[in-house]
Structure formats: structure tokens, C-alpha cells
Scaffold this active site. Structure first.
Site, PDB file in Angstrom:
ATOM      1  N   ALA A  29     -43.780  24.035  38.671  1.00 17.93           N
ATOM      2  CA  ALA A  29     -43.575  25.303  39.288  1.00 17.93           C
ATOM      3  C   ALA A  29     -42.276  25.840  38.874  1.00 17.93           C
ATOM      4  CB  ALA A  29     -43.737  25.429  40.772  1.00 17.93           C
ATOM      5  N   ASN A  30     -42.024  27.045  39.243  1.00 22.72           N
ATOM      6  CA  ASN A  30     -40.667  27.760  39.122  1.00 22.72           C
ATOM      7  C   ASN A  30     -40.200  27.920  40.498  1.00 22.72           C
ATOM      8  OD1 ASN A  30     -41.197  28.239  36.380  1.00 22.72           O
ATOM      9  ND2 ASN A  30     -40.927  30.579  36.321  1.00 22.72           N
ATOM     10  N   ARG A  31     -38.686  28.147  40.525  1.00 23.24           N
ATOM     11  CA  ARG A  31     -38.314  28.506  41.624  1.00 23.24           C
ATOM     12  C   ARG A  31     -38.324  29.945  42.334  1.00 23.24           C
ATOM     13  NH1 ARG A  31     -33.592  25.187  43.330  1.00 23.24           N
ATOM     14  NH2 ARG A  31     -33.028  24.234  41.677  1.00 23.24           N
TER      15      ARG A  31
END
Ligand code: C5P
Length: 223
Positions: A29-31
Site C-alpha cells: 500500500a501507499n501511505r
């Protein structure tokens, strides 16, 4: 629906990260907190717009007055966005994972004495670029975000051209900016060739101002 300058207009907002499964218990995932995207959806709704908010997993409550679609992966997010069409305006604020694991493992990968798994990646669809593609279903106004840590405006100009969107909200996410997970956001709004530098604002205030700029634009598109 509230009564306001965006009454009768249909809008679509993406927010949050996407989760790309590695196995049943792990993901890439991305932040992203989803704060900015959710605030934009809420601000558009307050101005009277019909809003579909397509969001990846976040800790944010569903904003009042929006049609919520919860998704996990980039591919699900794209499908949900396409299902929401036609819309007049699309705002892509989600931090979509650029890659997914090509073949998700059906069972939890086990630690195996120093033997490391290799993840083969595949590219995810670019939702902003897909929505920006010319065609009958293209929203009249497509707005993207550009999170940059340096050369913020230069990279945003390049991104506007590459994605084919109409506006880019460029935000400074260098560690010193405190943007990630924080309440405040320093952004520049690039509308074609025109650049507006906004002062540091809360994410709610950025959302409010962007929603107002969208309303102004829909009333007099020449600006
Ligand atoms: O390419 P990059 O991630 O830097 O571009 C950011 C913009 O593109 C954001 O508006 C983001 O929501 C959108 N985006 C997207 N789908 C992707 C990657 C980014 O909609 N797969």
C-alpha cells in the site's frame, strides 16, 4: 442533497490508499490517511453536488451526504469509478498503488529458513489517466493530485500533461512539510497554464477552496 452552487452537478472523488494483496494477510500500500479526499467529497456535498466517494481502506468516517463505495485494490477502484460515470467532475485524490502482486498467494506465505519469497509485480491501471482519456464519458473537469517532495510545480506541470487531466493540485509532502497524516497542506493549484500558490491551509480549507474553484469553473468554464 443540499442547495448550493453545485446543485445538480455530478461529481466523483477517489480517496485513501489501495491495498494490493500479497497473500490473505499481507498487502502492498501507499501511505494515505484519506483526509484530503474525504474532505473534498464533504466540501462538494456541502455545495450541493451529488458526490460518489470511492475510497480505499481508511480510518475516516464516511462523510455526510455522499454515496460511498468502499474498495480495496486499484482495479476495484477503477471499476467503481467507471460505474459512477457519467459525472461532470472527477477529483482523484487517492494514493493508488502503482503495482500489484501478479499472482496473489492463496495461502499465507510461510517463513522458510532464510529462503526469501520473490514478489512478481504487475502494473496497476492509472485511474486518473483513464478518466482523463478523451471520449463521450470523459468528465468535463478532471482534477488530479501530485504529491511531490521537490520541484513541486515543475513535476506537477509534467504530470498534468502526462495524465491528460485539466487541473493538478500539487502538494508538498517533503518530511518537513508535515503533510502526511497531518492536518495541514501547502498546495499549488495548476489550471492548465495558470498557477495559484495557496497559503498553508488545513486539509478542510484546501477542500473548501477547491470545491469553490470547481463551482466557479462550472459556472464560467472560460476561466
Ligand atoms: O502518478 P502519480 O501517482 O504521481 O499521480 C498522482 C495522481 O494520479 C493522483 O491524482 C492520483 O490519485 C492519481 N493516480 C491514479 N491512479 C494511479 C496512480 C495515480 O488515479 N494508478
Amino acid at each position: 442533497q443540499m442547495d448550493g452552487p453545485l446543485s445538480g452537478w455530478r461529481t466523483l472523488v477517489t480517496s485513501g490508499p489501495t491495498h494490493e494483496p500479497i497473500d490473505p494477510v499481507r498487502y502492498i500500500a501507499n501511505r494515505s490517511s484519506g483526509k484530503q479526499g474525504h474532505a473534498i467529497a464533504a466540501a462538494l456535498a456541502r455545495l450541493g453536488a451529488m458526490v460518489t466517494l470511492v475510497s480505499g481502506p481508511t480510518a475516516q468516517p464516511d462523510p455526510a451526504g455522499v454515496t460511498m463505495v468502499h474498495v480495496e485494490t486499484a482495479r476495484d477502484m477503477l471499476a467503481a469509478c467507471q460505474e459512477a460515470l457519467p459525472v461532470d467532475v472527477a477529483v482523484c485524490a487517492a494514493a493508488v498503488a502503482d503495482w500489484r502482486v501478479k499472482a496473489m498467494a492463496g495461502q499465507k506465505l510461510k517463513k522458510d529458513g532464510g529462503h526469501l519469497p520473490t514478489l512478481e509485480l504487475a502494473e496497476n491501471p492509472d485511474i486518473l489517466a483513464t478518466l482523463s482519456r478523451p471520449g463521450r464519458m470523459r468528465p468535463a473537469l478532471v482534477v488530479g493530485f501530485a504529491a511531490e517532495t521537490e520541484k513541486v510545480v515543475g513535476h506537477a506541470r509534467a504530470k498534468l500533461a502526462r495524465k491528460g487531466c485539466d487541473w493538478i493540485v500539487a502538494n508538498d509532502v517533503s518530511p518537513s512539510s508535515g503533510t502526511f497524516g497531518g492536518a495541514s497542506n501547502t498546495v499549488h493549484l495548476l489550471r492548465g497554464d495558470t498557477l495559484e500558490d495557496w497559503p498553508p491551509l488545513s486539509k478542510e480549507a484546501v477542500a473548501e477552496r477547491l470545491a469553490m474553484a470547481i463551482a466557479d469553473h462550472l459556472v464560467s468554464p472560460a476561466d
